[in-house]
Design a protein around this motif. Structure first.
Motif, mmCIF file in Angstrom:
data_model
loop_
_atom_site.group_PDB
_atom_site.id
_atom_site.type_symbol
_atom_site.label_atom_id
_atom_site.label_comp_id
_atom_site.label_asym_id
_atom_site.label_seq_id
_atom_site.Cartn_x
_atom_site.Cartn_y
_atom_site.Cartn_z
ATOM 1 N N GLU A 1 -5.650 0.654 -34.574
ATOM 2 C CA GLU A 1 -6.680 1.954 -33.462
ATOM 3 C C GLU A 1 -6.129 0.945 -32.095
ATOM 4 O O GLU A 1 -6.118 2.000 -31.566
ATOM 5 C CB GLU A 1 -7.863 1.672 -33.700
ATOM 6 N N ARG B 1 -6.557 -3.071 -39.887
ATOM 7 C CA ARG B 1 -6.995 -0.974 -38.893
ATOM 8 C C ARG B 1 -7.578 -1.481 -37.847
ATOM 9 O O ARG B 1 -7.244 -0.435 -36.661
ATOM 10 C CB ARG B 1 -8.652 -0.387 -39.674
ATOM 11 N N ARG B 2 -7.646 -2.427 -37.080
ATOM 12 C CA ARG B 2 -8.272 -2.291 -35.666
ATOM 13 C C ARG B 2 -6.407 -2.775 -34.937
ATOM 14 O O ARG B 2 -6.635 -1.709 -33.872
ATOM 15 C CB ARG B 2 -9.386 -3.789 -35.219
#
Length: 109
Positions: A62, A58-59
């Motif tokens: 992003e 997820r990071r």
């Protein structure tokens, strides 16, 4: 050497955009696979590893999304803190860099 938005090599930027888009597709696919795995083996270590993979993926998504947004709006390569150009060498190693090295060190510290 830093990115100067007036003289930026547009082919380099297009190649970077394509590479980031490929990375985005890979990370999105990985996230989908990780979230669809429902097999609970009862091993807490495996559950912890899967949770860490989800957070990292997820990071990554992003960071990639942020870099693509900055390319699209013309701010890619400018430090978000001091607005100076981030050296190309840093961007080649860390294409999602938001800060120049001095500002990054201050941001973490």
């Amino acid at each position: 050497m830093s990115i100067d938005h007036r003289t930026v090599d547009h082919s380099w930027l297009a190649d970077l955009r394509a590479s980031l888009a490929d990375d985005f597709a890979t990370q999105t696919s990985r996230l989908r696979e990780l979230t669809e795995i429902n097999a609970d083996t009862g091993d807490p270590g495996e559950a912890h590893n899967r949770a860490e993979l989800l957070v990292t993926t997820r990071r990554n998504i992003e960071q990639i999304t942020g870099a693509l947004r900055r390319i699209a709006d013309g701010t890619y390569g400018a430090c978000e803190k001091c607005d100076r150009n981030i050296p190309v060498e840093r961007l080649e190693v860390l294409p999602h860099a938001r800060f120049c090295v001095p500002c990054q060190e201050n941001h973490k510290g």
